[in-house]
Design an enzyme around this catalytic site. Sequence first.
Site, PDB file in Angstrom:
ATOM      1  CE  LYS A   1     -28.139 -13.515   4.566  1.00  0.00           C
ATOM      2  NZ  LYS A   1     -26.825 -14.087   4.858  1.00  0.00           N
ATOM      3  CB  THR A   2     -27.523  -9.200  -0.881  1.00  0.00           C
ATOM      4  OG1 THR A   2     -27.546  -8.985   0.532  1.00  0.00           O
ATOM      5  CG2 THR A   2     -27.836  -7.891  -1.593  1.00  0.00           C
TER       6      THR A   2
ATOM      7  CD  GLU B   1     -29.985 -10.053   2.364  1.00  0.00           C
ATOM      8  OE1 GLU B   1     -28.951 -10.059   3.048  1.00  0.00           O
ATOM      9  OE2 GLU B   1     -30.174  -9.286   1.402  1.00  0.00           O
TER      10      GLU B   1
END
Length: 472
Positions: A121-122, A165
């Site tokens: 995600k990051t 995110e």
Amino acid sequence: MAPAVPSAMERPHFIGIGGAGMSGIAKILAQRGAKVAGSDARESATAESLRALGATVHIGHAAEHLAADASCVVVSSAIRADNPELARAAELSVPVVHRSDALASLMTGLRSIAVAGTHGKTTTTSMLAVALTELGLDPSYAIGGDLEGPGTNARHGEGEIFVAEADESDRSFQKYDPEVAIVLNVELDHHANYASMDEIYESFETFVGKVVPGGTLVIAADQPGAVELASRVRDRSSLKVVTYGESEGADVRIHKVTPRGLTSEVTVLLGSPMPEAGGGRLLTFTVSVPGRHYAHNAVAALAAGVALGIPAHNLASALGTYTGVKRRLQLKGEAAGVQVIDSYAHHPTEMTADLEAMRGAAADSRLLVVFQPHLFSRTQELGAEMGQALALADASVVLDIYPAREDPIPGITSELIVDAARTAGAEVTAVHDKAAVPEVIAGMARPGDLVLTMGAGDVTDLGPKILARLSN
């Protein structure tokens, strides 16, 4: 023009303001003109960056830190019920707002992209933030890690796009209403909150159900959990589903990934479901981090941007300017011919992906790993798989478990990982004193080696210390 600060957020107090998710929201609110305050357990660069934006940051948790005129108290799922500032909020009848609700309020009125998945995600959120900024679209973004270039995890932009995110760990991603949702993978993790894969699927289905009518789901075509999720939601009439990956039938198909040291060259075939991207043609671009999984993240970002109407060739060029996120295969330095790299990987899938990427970058050199397990519950459930992943390294050092928010579980120690790694044929050394690691690595490393510090805890602090010891 971005919306004004919601009235409930005009004077927010954040408990744990230094956390990756909390600090991002606090920064955006401060940049929008809110009077931000909060507390954190220890002093940090994040606390200093918040003060530079005008926020008041207290160190330590105490009831008197909460101002009487606070409009709300913002908390994450990590904040315990007995926190003194939380108790004081109850006495003063100050509303308590979960981090995800605060973030959702900041996205209201903007075209949002929410990036979800057990891992990646990051990086994917960061790639989008960098690319959209490079294209002059001035996005707002909230990320779980600091970007290498701007050195921050969040920013208020004047553009119409907000990239966030979306955390599935506590189901908080169900609070958002994105125009585009990205699902990178669906796996069993976060064992304190999910008892089974069925619960995970149900949670992700709820998240996908929040995509605005006519919006798009960008989802992996190669990862089994994502494929299953896609099959469950594909018949929703108001949802456009775009798949990406190396599978033959992917809408955005990864045709080739060519390693170039610590970068990769990626070629994608834009399929017919994406006529706005010039469907049916090949597009090649550079990803400035190594490994196939990062190439996949970049292609997910590409597909999401195209779903918002941004030309694919412009996005591809802009994605090449992404230089990484702190702790995501971040080069910390080199000493005595040894490169030290830092990785946030803490789930077996992430560990395997980063180790394979480093294995490719190392070529004929040795790969040495310093691994710190994260959470007792995760080690209990996935310790054997973590040990098997470490077999990809030439040698590993395994530290004690970093507890974070958890209390110990009787019988659960890092020995579970050590035993599994040795069973898988790995060369492993258990080190219980973190301060001894630089000396241990100095005794193992030789010129040309790569040293990877790995884990979601404070193992990251060891990189500079290892470099200093190697220099001596």
